[in-house]
Design an enzyme around this catalytic site. Structure first.
Site, short mmCIF file in Angstrom:
data_model
loop_
_atom_site.label_atom_id
_atom_site.label_comp_id
_atom_site.label_asym_id
_atom_site.label_seq_id
_atom_site.Cartn_x
_atom_site.Cartn_y
_atom_site.Cartn_z
CG ASP A 113 -9.69 34.55 -13.65
OD1 ASP A 113 -8.81 33.65 -13.65
OD2 ASP A 113 -9.53 35.66 -13.12
CD GLU A 123 17.14 5.09 -29.25
OE1 GLU A 123 16.37 5.60 -30.07
OE2 GLU A 123 18.37 5.24 -29.28
NE ARG A 170 -2.40 30.12 -20.88
CZ ARG A 170 -3.10 31.10 -21.43
NH1 ARG A 170 -2.55 31.91 -22.24
NH2 ARG A 170 -4.37 31.26 -21.17
N PRO A 191 7.66 9.63 -22.15
CG PRO A 191 8.01 8.54 -24.19
CD PRO A 191 8.72 9.22 -23.07
C1 JAH Z 1 11.79 11.05 -26.55
C2 JAH Z 1 13.54 11.32 -24.40
N1 JAH Z 1 5.16 13.27 -24.03
C3 JAH Z 1 5.72 12.53 -25.02
C4 JAH Z 1 7.21 12.36 -25.02
C5 JAH Z 1 8.05 12.91 -24.06
C6 JAH Z 1 9.42 12.68 -24.14
C7 JAH Z 1 9.91 11.90 -25.20
N2 JAH Z 1 9.06 11.41 -26.09
C8 JAH Z 1 7.75 11.63 -26.01
C9 JAH Z 1 11.34 11.56 -25.34
C10 JAH Z 1 13.14 10.70 -26.68
C11 JAH Z 1 14.01 10.83 -25.61
C12 JAH Z 1 12.21 11.70 -24.27
#
Ligand code: JAH
Length: 250
Positions: free
Chosen positions: A169, A116, A154, A89
């Site tokens: 396109d 986490e 794609r 995230p």
């Molecule tokens: C959650 C590792 N794009 C949103 C996103 C991407 C990865 C994760 N969470 C949200 C995530 C837990 C562990 C990555």
């Protein structure tokens, strides 16, 4: 185009990758997705991939050793020539521009975290790129990785049918799509717009363009900043904005 995915849940990703356009593209040898189970690169008796965070606070963190061993042994001496994308995230937000950028490479590695997240040293010393698919909390990077593979594949020549590629396109203008209709011409009394049945191609194209502009203006005005607009488009938008003004002040 070759993707290496590092995950604790390869089986979960397998089904989707074999379905749809991605499955066909793999069968045709156009794209190649290799799933690597991070647990296979552990060396302890319990095949441990996570541990408690230093400093406390609860939750678990993915250990660095299995991830470094996995990515280094799979990519080998090409490690420094292949982008290593960490799904997080905290990454830059994925969009069609990022997809185009990633599609320039012949090979990509994708690291899917769980729990986490991953030890900070993975981010700093193994990943070359961090990508988020949007601002929401997920349980792991697997779904973001699938989304990135789908969007990038794609763009690869031959993955889409000729018809799909022609559509792609013609819709690269950066506007939302016009409405689509198919048979029947009347369904529960809801009629297909007459213009689409007219056979008048110029009128149909003009109608579709106006619908695209209308929808983009109302739903995603932010997209108009980067859209490819000609003078006719700008005139239509001016007209729509005037109508808007008359409705709210009349
Ligand atoms: C959650 C590792 N794009 C949103 C996103 C991407 C990865 C994760 N969470 C949200 C995530 C837990 C562990 C990555």
């Amino acid at each position: 185009m070759h993707f290496d995915v590092f995950t604790l849940l390869p089986d979960v990703m397998q089904a989707y990758l074999h379905a749809s356009i991605l499955g066909k593209a793999q069968q045709a040898g156009l794209i190649y997705v290799k799933l690597h189970n991070i647990r296979d690169f552990t060396t302890d008796r319990h095949r441990t991939t996570d541990d408690e965070p230093y400093g406390g606070g609860g939750g678990m963190v993915m250990k660095p050793e299995p991830l470094f061993t996995a990515v280094e042994s799979v990519l080998g001496e090409d490690l420094n020539r292949i982008p290593v994308v960490l799904l997080t995230p905290q990454g830059r937000v994925f969009n069609q521009g990022v997809a185009r950028e990633l599609a320039q490479h012949t090979r990509l590695a994708l690291i899917c975290g769980r729990y986490e997240g991953v030890d900070e040293r993975v981010r700093r010393h193994l990943a070359t790129d961090e990508i988020s698919i949007g601002d929401y909390v997920l349980t792991g990077g697997e779904l973001p990785a699938l989304i990135i593979i789908d969007a990038v594949a794609r763009l690869y020549p031959g993955v889409l049918s000729d018809a799909q590629a022609a559509k792609k396109d013609s819709h690269a203008s950066g506007l939302l799509e016009h409405p689509h209709y198919t048979r029947p011409a009347s369904f529960r009394g809801w009629k297909v717009p007459e213009v689409l049945l007219s056979g008048d191609h110029a009128r149909i194209e003009a109608w579709r363009r106006e619908q695209s502009l209308r929808r983009t203006l109302h739903r995603r005005p932010d997209m108009l900043e980067h859209a490819e607009l000609d003078e006719a488009d700008r005139n239509i938008l001016d007209q729509l904005l005037k109508e808007e003004h008359n409705h709210s002040s009349g």
